[in-house]
Write an enzyme that holds these catalytic residues in place. Structure first.
Site, PDB file in Angstrom:
ATOM      1  N   TRP A  37      37.561  43.161  34.761  1.00  0.00           N
ATOM      2  CA  TRP A  37      38.087  42.202  35.751  1.00  0.00           C
ATOM      3  C   TRP A  37      38.954  41.089  35.160  1.00  0.00           C
ATOM      4  O   TRP A  37      38.620  40.527  34.131  1.00  0.00           O
ATOM      5  CB  TRP A  37      36.887  41.545  36.453  1.00  0.00           C
ATOM      6  CG  TRP A  37      37.254  40.379  37.312  1.00  0.00           C
ATOM      7  CD1 TRP A  37      37.357  39.069  36.914  1.00  0.00           C
ATOM      8  CD2 TRP A  37      37.587  40.391  38.708  1.00  0.00           C
ATOM      9  NE1 TRP A  37      37.725  38.281  37.972  1.00  0.00           N
ATOM     10  CE2 TRP A  37      37.872  39.055  39.083  1.00  0.00           C
ATOM     11  CE3 TRP A  37      37.668  41.404  39.677  1.00  0.00           C
ATOM     12  CZ2 TRP A  37      38.227  38.702  40.387  1.00  0.00           C
ATOM     13  CZ3 TRP A  37      38.018  41.045  40.975  1.00  0.00           C
ATOM     14  CH2 TRP A  37      38.297  39.704  41.324  1.00  0.00           C
ATOM     15  N   ASN A  39      41.168  37.414  36.856  1.00  0.00           N
ATOM     16  CA  ASN A  39      41.798  36.674  37.959  1.00  0.00           C
ATOM     17  C   ASN A  39      42.829  35.684  37.422  1.00  0.00           C
ATOM     18  O   ASN A  39      43.791  36.146  36.781  1.00  0.00           O
ATOM     19  CB  ASN A  39      40.796  36.109  38.970  1.00  0.00           C
ATOM     20  CG  ASN A  39      39.677  35.260  38.442  1.00  0.00           C
ATOM     21  OD1 ASN A  39      38.790  35.762  37.774  1.00  0.00           O
ATOM     22  ND2 ASN A  39      39.678  33.979  38.732  1.00  0.00           N
ATOM     23  N   ASP A  40      42.682  34.411  37.647  1.00  0.00           N
ATOM     24  CA  ASP A  40      43.780  33.454  37.403  1.00  0.00           C
ATOM     25  C   ASP A  40      44.427  33.516  36.018  1.00  0.00           C
ATOM     26  O   ASP A  40      43.721  33.610  35.015  1.00  0.00           O
ATOM     27  CB  ASP A  40      43.259  32.009  37.502  1.00  0.00           C
ATOM     28  CG  ASP A  40      42.420  31.731  38.704  1.00  0.00           C
ATOM     29  OD1 ASP A  40      42.235  32.623  39.542  1.00  0.00           O
ATOM     30  OD2 ASP A  40      41.916  30.597  38.800  1.00  0.00           O
ATOM     31  N   GLN A  56      41.521  34.383  33.339  1.00  0.00           N
ATOM     32  CA  GLN A  56      40.104  34.478  33.707  1.00  0.00           C
ATOM     33  C   GLN A  56      39.701  35.949  33.602  1.00  0.00           C
ATOM     34  O   GLN A  56      40.373  36.818  34.174  1.00  0.00           O
ATOM     35  CB  GLN A  56      39.908  33.981  35.140  1.00  0.00           C
ATOM     36  CG  GLN A  56      40.080  32.499  35.314  1.00  0.00           C
ATOM     37  CD  GLN A  56      38.882  31.741  34.773  1.00  0.00           C
ATOM     38  OE1 GLN A  56      37.855  31.620  35.420  1.00  0.00           O
ATOM     39  NE2 GLN A  56      39.007  31.224  33.565  1.00  0.00           N
ATOM     40  N   TRP A  64      34.043  40.217  39.300  1.00  0.00           N
ATOM     41  CA  TRP A  64      33.978  38.854  38.778  1.00  0.00           C
ATOM     42  C   TRP A  64      32.573  38.581  38.254  1.00  0.00           C
ATOM     43  O   TRP A  64      31.589  39.046  38.828  1.00  0.00           O
ATOM     44  CB  TRP A  64      34.337  37.875  39.906  1.00  0.00           C
ATOM     45  CG  TRP A  64      34.520  36.467  39.451  1.00  0.00           C
ATOM     46  CD1 TRP A  64      35.675  35.898  39.011  1.00  0.00           C
ATOM     47  CD2 TRP A  64      33.522  35.440  39.395  1.00  0.00           C
ATOM     48  NE1 TRP A  64      35.459  34.590  38.680  1.00  0.00           N
ATOM     49  CE2 TRP A  64      34.143  34.276  38.904  1.00  0.00           C
ATOM     50  CE3 TRP A  64      32.156  35.380  39.692  1.00  0.00           C
ATOM     51  CZ2 TRP A  64      33.473  33.071  38.714  1.00  0.00           C
ATOM     52  CZ3 TRP A  64      31.482  34.182  39.508  1.00  0.00           C
ATOM     53  CH2 TRP A  64      32.136  33.046  39.026  1.00  0.00           C
ATOM     54  N   ARG A 163      37.527  21.166  39.180  1.00  0.00           N
ATOM     55  CA  ARG A 163      37.933  22.184  38.201  1.00  0.00           C
ATOM     56  C   ARG A 163      39.443  22.384  38.049  1.00  0.00           C
ATOM     57  O   ARG A 163      40.227  21.836  38.778  1.00  0.00           O
ATOM     58  CB  ARG A 163      37.312  23.526  38.583  1.00  0.00           C
ATOM     59  CG  ARG A 163      37.642  24.025  39.978  1.00  0.00           C
ATOM     60  CD  ARG A 163      36.928  25.358  40.221  1.00  0.00           C
ATOM     61  NE  ARG A 163      37.101  25.857  41.567  1.00  0.00           N
ATOM     62  CZ  ARG A 163      36.256  25.657  42.571  1.00  0.00           C
ATOM     63  NH1 ARG A 163      35.159  24.944  42.369  1.00  0.00           N
ATOM     64  NH2 ARG A 163      36.496  26.148  43.768  1.00  0.00           N
ATOM     65  N   ASP A 164      39.769  23.251  37.084  1.00  0.00           N
ATOM     66  CA  ASP A 164      41.117  23.764  36.825  1.00  0.00           C
ATOM     67  C   ASP A 164      42.080  22.694  36.302  1.00  0.00           C
ATOM     68  O   ASP A 164      43.134  22.421  36.908  1.00  0.00           O
ATOM     69  CB  ASP A 164      41.701  24.435  38.091  1.00  0.00           C
ATOM     70  CG  ASP A 164      40.725  25.436  38.718  1.00  0.00           C
ATOM     71  OD1 ASP A 164      39.845  25.933  37.996  1.00  0.00           O
ATOM     72  OD2 ASP A 164      40.834  25.705  39.935  1.00  0.00           O
ATOM     73  N   GLU A 217      42.405  24.340  44.689  1.00  0.00           N
ATOM     74  CA  GLU A 217      42.175  24.923  43.373  1.00  0.00           C
ATOM     75  C   GLU A 217      43.482  24.940  42.578  1.00  0.00           C
ATOM     76  O   GLU A 217      44.568  24.906  43.142  1.00  0.00           O
ATOM     77  CB  GLU A 217      41.656  26.359  43.511  1.00  0.00           C
ATOM     78  CG  GLU A 217      40.299  26.440  44.199  1.00  0.00           C
ATOM     79  CD  GLU A 217      39.645  27.828  44.089  1.00  0.00           C
ATOM     80  OE1 GLU A 217      38.487  27.910  43.675  1.00  0.00           O
ATOM     81  OE2 GLU A 217      40.303  28.822  44.441  1.00  0.00           O
ATOM     82  N   TRP A 300      41.327  36.899  46.480  1.00  0.00           N
ATOM     83  CA  TRP A 300      39.867  36.972  46.594  1.00  0.00           C
ATOM     84  C   TRP A 300      39.470  37.829  47.786  1.00  0.00           C
ATOM     85  O   TRP A 300      40.073  37.733  48.854  1.00  0.00           O
ATOM     86  CB  TRP A 300      39.268  35.565  46.748  1.00  0.00           C
ATOM     87  CG  TRP A 300      39.362  34.788  45.475  1.00  0.00           C
ATOM     88  CD1 TRP A 300      40.171  33.708  45.226  1.00  0.00           C
ATOM     89  CD2 TRP A 300      38.648  35.050  44.262  1.00  0.00           C
ATOM     90  NE1 TRP A 300      40.002  33.291  43.931  1.00  0.00           N
ATOM     91  CE2 TRP A 300      39.073  34.078  43.319  1.00  0.00           C
ATOM     92  CE3 TRP A 300      37.697  35.993  43.865  1.00  0.00           C
ATOM     93  CZ2 TRP A 300      38.574  34.037  42.009  1.00  0.00           C
ATOM     94  CZ3 TRP A 300      37.208  35.951  42.562  1.00  0.00           C
ATOM     95  CH2 TRP A 300      37.639  34.985  41.658  1.00  0.00           C
TER      96      TRP A 300
HETATM   97  C1  FRU Z   1      40.748  30.328  41.478  1.00  0.00           C
HETATM   98  C2  FRU Z   1      39.380  30.035  40.878  1.00  0.00           C
HETATM   99  C3  FRU Z   1      39.408  28.706  40.131  1.00  0.00           C
HETATM  100  C4  FRU Z   1      38.281  28.890  39.140  1.00  0.00           C
HETATM  101  C5  FRU Z   1      38.394  30.343  38.798  1.00  0.00           C
HETATM  102  C6  FRU Z   1      37.086  31.000  38.488  1.00  0.00           C
HETATM  103  O1  FRU Z   1      40.978  31.663  41.732  1.00  0.00           O
HETATM  104  O2  FRU Z   1      38.408  30.027  41.900  1.00  0.00           O
HETATM  105  O3  FRU Z   1      39.275  27.577  40.938  1.00  0.00           O
HETATM  106  O4  FRU Z   1      38.425  28.072  38.023  1.00  0.00           O
HETATM  107  O5  FRU Z   1      39.009  30.977  39.892  1.00  0.00           O
HETATM  108  O6  FRU Z   1      37.269  32.283  37.984  1.00  0.00           O
END
Ligand code: FRU
Length: 495
Positions: A37, A39-40, A56, A64, A163-164, A217, A300
């Site tokens: 997996w 993501n970001d 990620q 995830w 976060r982020d 986010e 998502w």
């Molecule tokens: C966005 C998010 C971020 C977080 C990450 C977790 O897609 O939800 O806010 O840091 O993914 O994987």
């Protein structure tokens, strides 16, 4: 016996998973993890002359899970090389994952600033998030700071959803924006630091007016074309006609920012990409002065049929961002992507006058540039059909509705798991509609109208559906210019 580090364990899991993967939907020239997996995109940076992208990543599963930071680098934004996993959750403050963040070059030290995630009560969505730092001098191996977390707690205006971090330098100081929420108001907060370790809270930079989402986010904040742009990915914006069709959005606000008063006078929220699969975009400035954006090319809770094949998730092509004189963001694929062209395919089509014009092309990696003249158009709709099969039961339509001036991507027959149409209103500046399209094995990216209308979607056709057709409905449209290239598979090249 030596105990394995968390990174070694994760690398072994990845190697194992790689061996079991089914490659039918693997992309040919997009960033993906070796398996499992992602993501970001995280920590986009040009460091010691090379482009680094982190992401990620859950190296143990196609779903995830506890987040790690995967890592690739490139000399040219086209050919990418996998590097060892950069961050694995090892400490108490990040026990449930190293969440998204950014990277800076601190006098030669590559510094990652990321969120340590702790689930307090997952069912009730209660989290305790803090900001952390890890450094490297070789750009590959990272050491977590002993002072972590450098921002242990959210400000009063926020909550545990904090976060982020996106960090940049301005006139000798570091600044950081972070996404947070208080009750159901999404917001971005601002911090300042001299040394990346001690941070001063400066306040709320921008927040939802009540209709702009309950959580913001992945913020990013930068100057472009004399303005300041806040990019972010809000959760919870209600669908409004053809707008905000995806579960979550990614978009921007253009405004003016004053570093003295810290005031950001802002305009309205606008979407950056109108396809099905675009989220959590981040940007960086490269040494040509370009503002380059890369997003997660999924959404998502969307169908991800590749999970059955041992992987899920990819990043978009790198896109150069521009601010138009009337205050809109536009993005176009970076020019280096021309290096992907393996062979030009000659097609002598100068007008479309039927509902199915087969080009004879049978490819899964293509770049297509086509200019349609709208001067004497009589068709009420025209466009391309990608990844078609002979029976006509599979195709992905990228079309233009002349009457409403809307570009659309129709995934009703795009293959496994996916469906739905996305539309984007085109404010034409001339009587030519230019489309620039990148087709990869399971993705389509369409750039139209000088990058003002961009649509990114994943598709999952059968491997045998390789046809390319053009079409026009109820009339004729002239083609002014048409170029098609078969593209290289950078991952197969490097095997
Ligand atoms: C966005 C998010 C971020 C977080 C990450 C977790 O897609 O939800 O806010 O840091 O993914 O994987």
């Amino acid at each position: 016996m030596l105990t394995k580090t968390k990174i070694q364990q994760a690398e072994e899991a990845l190697q194992n998973a790689k061996g079991k993967m089914d490659g039918r939907y693997r992309l040919g020239y997009h960033i993906m993890a070796p398996a499992n997996w992602i993501n970001d995109p995280n920590g986009l940076i040009q460091y010691k002359g090379e482009y680094h992208v982190f992401y990620q990543h859950h190296p143990y599963d196609e779903n995830w899970g506890p987040m790690h930071w995967g890592h690739v680098k490139s000399k040219d934004l086209v050919h990418w090389e996998h590097l060892p996993i950069a961050l694995a959750p090892t400490e108490t403050y990040e026990k449930d994952g190293c969440f998204s963040g950014s990277a800076v070059d601190d006098n030669g030290v590559l510094t990652l600033i990321y969120t340590g995630n702790i689930f307090v009560d997952r069912e009730k969505d209660i989290v305790d998030q803090s900001q952390c730092i890890a450094t490297s001098t070789d750009g590959i191996h990272f050491t977590k700071e002993t002072e972590n977390p450098v921002i242990p707690k959210h400000p009063e205006e926020g909550s545990g959803h904090f976060r982020d971090p996106k960090v940049w330098k301005h006139e000798g100081h570091w600044y950081m924006v972070l996404g947070t929420r208080k009750e159901d108001i999404g917001k971005v907060v601002l911090y300042k630091s001299k040394d990346l370790r001690q941070w001063e809270y400066l306040g709320v930079l921008a927040e939802s007016d009540g209709t702009e989402g309950y959580m913001w986010e992945c913020p990013d904040f930068f100057e472009i074309g004399g303005k300041h742009v806040l990019l972010f990915s809000p959760q919870g914006i209600e669908e409004e006609g053809e707008k905000y069709q995806n579960l979550f959005q990614t978009g921007y606000i253009v405004g003016d920012f004053n570093y003295e008063t810290l005031e950001f006078s802002r305009g309205e929220f606008k979407e950056l990409d109108y396809g099905h699969d675009f989220y959590a975009v981040q940007t960086f400035l490269d040494d040509h002065g370009r503002r380059i954006a890369i997003g997660w090319m999924d959404m998502w809770e969307s169908p991800m049929p590749t999970k059955e094949h041992g992987w899920a998730g990819a990043l978009t092509l790198p896109r150069e961002l521009f601010l138009t004189p009337d205050g809109n963001m536009a993005m176009n694929p970076v020019s280096e992507l021309k290096m992907l062209r393996e062979k030009s395919i000659d097609l002598s089509i100068d007008k479309l006058d039927s509902e199915s014009i087969d080009t004879g092309v049978k490819e899964d990696l293509l770049e297509i540039k086509v200019d349609f003249s709208l001067k004497d158009v009589t068709a009420d709709e025209f466009g391309l059909k990608l990844r078609c099969n002979e029976e006509g039961t599979e195709e992905t339509v990228v079309g233009f509705d002349v009457t409403s001036s809307k570009l659309f991507i129709d995934r009703e027959k795009s293959g496994k798991g996916v469906s739905g149409v996305r539309k984007s209103k085109v404010e034409l500046k001339s009587d030519t509609l230019s489309l620039h399209l990148y087709l990869d094995r399971s993705s389509v990216e369409v750039f139209a109208n000088d990058g003002l209308n961009v649509m990114t979607s994943r598709i999952y056709p059968q491997t045998s559906s390789l046809g390319l057709q053009f079409y026009a409905k109820n009339g004729v449209v002239q083609i002014e210019d048409l170029n098609v290239w078969k593209l290289k598979d950078i991952w197969k090249e490097s095997e």
